[in-house]
Design a protein around this motif. Structure first.
Motif, PDB file in Angstrom:
ATOM      1  N   GLU A 131       0.823  -1.210   0.000  1.00  0.00           N
ATOM      2  CA  GLU A 131       0.000   0.000   0.000  1.00  0.00           C
ATOM      3  C   GLU A 131       0.856   1.259   0.000  1.00  0.00           C
ATOM      4  O   GLU A 131       0.554   2.235  -0.683  1.00  0.00           O
ATOM      5  CB  GLU A 131      -0.945  -0.003   1.195  1.00  0.00           C
ATOM      6  N   GLN A 132       1.950   1.237   0.751  1.00  0.00           N
ATOM      7  CA  GLN A 132       2.859   2.382   0.763  1.00  0.00           C
ATOM      8  C   GLN A 132       3.471   2.584  -0.619  1.00  0.00           C
ATOM      9  O   GLN A 132       3.611   3.714  -1.088  1.00  0.00           O
ATOM     10  CB  GLN A 132       3.965   2.173   1.791  1.00  0.00           C
ATOM     11  N   GLY A 133       3.820   1.494  -1.277  1.00  0.00           N
ATOM     12  CA  GLY A 133       4.377   1.576  -2.619  1.00  0.00           C
ATOM     13  C   GLY A 133       3.389   2.139  -3.622  1.00  0.00           C
ATOM     14  O   GLY A 133       3.753   2.924  -4.502  1.00  0.00           O
ATOM     15  N   GLU A 134       2.123   1.742  -3.507  1.00  0.00           N
ATOM     16  CA  GLU A 134       1.087   2.252  -4.410  1.00  0.00           C
ATOM     17  C   GLU A 134       0.941   3.770  -4.298  1.00  0.00           C
ATOM     18  O   GLU A 134       0.685   4.455  -5.283  1.00  0.00           O
ATOM     19  CB  GLU A 134      -0.252   1.581  -4.115  1.00  0.00           C
ATOM     20  N   ARG A 135       1.105   4.273  -3.110  1.00  0.00           N
ATOM     21  CA  ARG A 135       0.982   5.722  -2.906  1.00  0.00           C
ATOM     22  C   ARG A 135       2.100   6.489  -3.592  1.00  0.00           C
ATOM     23  O   ARG A 135       1.967   7.675  -3.868  1.00  0.00           O
ATOM     24  CB  ARG A 135       0.935   6.049  -1.412  1.00  0.00           C
ATOM     25  N   MET A 136       3.207   5.819  -3.905  1.00  0.00           N
ATOM     26  CA  MET A 136       4.304   6.484  -4.615  1.00  0.00           C
ATOM     27  C   MET A 136       3.909   6.809  -6.053  1.00  0.00           C
ATOM     28  O   MET A 136       4.432   7.736  -6.645  1.00  0.00           O
ATOM     29  CB  MET A 136       5.555   5.611  -4.623  1.00  0.00           C
ATOM     30  N   ASP A 137       3.013   5.997  -6.623  1.00  0.00           N
ATOM     31  CA  ASP A 137       2.504   6.212  -7.976  1.00  0.00           C
ATOM     32  C   ASP A 137       3.644   6.408  -8.988  1.00  0.00           C
ATOM     33  O   ASP A 137       3.690   7.388  -9.727  1.00  0.00           O
ATOM     34  CB  ASP A 137       1.535   7.399  -7.998  1.00  0.00           C
ATOM     35  N   HIS A 138       4.579   5.465  -9.017  1.00  0.00           N
ATOM     36  CA  HIS A 138       5.705   5.494  -9.948  1.00  0.00           C
ATOM     37  C   HIS A 138       5.649   4.217 -10.786  1.00  0.00           C
ATOM     38  O   HIS A 138       5.433   3.130 -10.234  1.00  0.00           O
ATOM     39  CB  HIS A 138       7.021   5.568  -9.170  1.00  0.00           C
ATOM     40  N   PRO A 139       5.823   4.301 -12.119  1.00  0.00           N
ATOM     41  CA  PRO A 139       5.691   3.114 -12.976  1.00  0.00           C
ATOM     42  C   PRO A 139       6.569   1.930 -12.558  1.00  0.00           C
ATOM     43  O   PRO A 139       6.117   0.782 -12.570  1.00  0.00           O
ATOM     44  CB  PRO A 139       6.093   3.613 -14.364  1.00  0.00           C
ATOM     45  N   ALA A 140       7.809   2.180 -12.189  1.00  0.00           N
ATOM     46  CA  ALA A 140       8.708   1.088 -11.794  1.00  0.00           C
ATOM     47  C   ALA A 140       8.231   0.428 -10.499  1.00  0.00           C
ATOM     48  O   ALA A 140       8.282  -0.798 -10.361  1.00  0.00           O
ATOM     49  CB  ALA A 140      10.137   1.603 -11.630  1.00  0.00           C
ATOM     50  N   VAL A 141       7.746   1.232  -9.573  1.00  0.00           N
ATOM     51  CA  VAL A 141       7.249   0.696  -8.308  1.00  0.00           C
ATOM     52  C   VAL A 141       5.975  -0.110  -8.555  1.00  0.00           C
ATOM     53  O   VAL A 141       5.819  -1.214  -8.022  1.00  0.00           O
ATOM     54  CB  VAL A 141       7.000   1.825  -7.277  1.00  0.00           C
ATOM     55  N   CYS A 142       5.086   0.394  -9.407  1.00  0.00           N
ATOM     56  CA  CYS A 142       3.844  -0.319  -9.714  1.00  0.00           C
ATOM     57  C   CYS A 142       4.139  -1.664 -10.368  1.00  0.00           C
ATOM     58  O   CYS A 142       3.513  -2.678 -10.041  1.00  0.00           O
ATOM     59  CB  CYS A 142       2.953   0.531 -10.613  1.00  0.00           C
ATOM     60  N   SER A 143       5.106  -1.699 -11.271  1.00  0.00           N
ATOM     61  CA  SER A 143       5.495  -2.941 -11.927  1.00  0.00           C
ATOM     62  C   SER A 143       6.059  -3.933 -10.918  1.00  0.00           C
ATOM     63  O   SER A 143       5.727  -5.124 -10.938  1.00  0.00           O
ATOM     64  CB  SER A 143       6.536  -2.642 -13.013  1.00  0.00           C
ATOM     65  N   THR A 144       6.902  -3.449 -10.029  1.00  0.00           N
ATOM     66  CA  THR A 144       7.481  -4.305  -8.996  1.00  0.00           C
ATOM     67  C   THR A 144       6.408  -4.835  -8.060  1.00  0.00           C
ATOM     68  O   THR A 144       6.415  -6.017  -7.690  1.00  0.00           O
ATOM     69  CB  THR A 144       8.548  -3.530  -8.194  1.00  0.00           C
TER      70      THR A 144
END
Length: 67
Positions: free
Chosen positions: A8-21
């Motif tokens: 959930e914390q990663g989703e809040r970053m809203d960055h393509p690489a993070v979303c893919s990971t």
């Protein structure tokens, strides 16, 4: 529970690489959580994954050669 909070914390970053990971992490959720709970190797899972990939490559090459 901690894994979901982390995602959930990663989703809040809203960055393509993070979303893919995160997509990959969620696909392997059970294996990742089990490893951290039991601290056993995940060699069995990696071995299965590598055999599947090798089979897919051979099948694709045979299909291309036959065409």
């Amino acid at each position: 529970m901690g894994f979901e909070r982390w995602c959930e914390q990663g989703e809040r970053m809203d960055h393509p690489a993070v979303c893919s990971t995160l997509k990959t992490m969620r696909n392997w959720n059970i294996e990742i959580v089990n490893y951290h709970q039991c601290r056993w190797t995940n060699a069995t899972i990696e071995g299965r994954h590598n055999r599947i990939k090798a089979f897919q490559r051979r099948y694709t090459l045979r299909k291309l050669v036959a065409a």
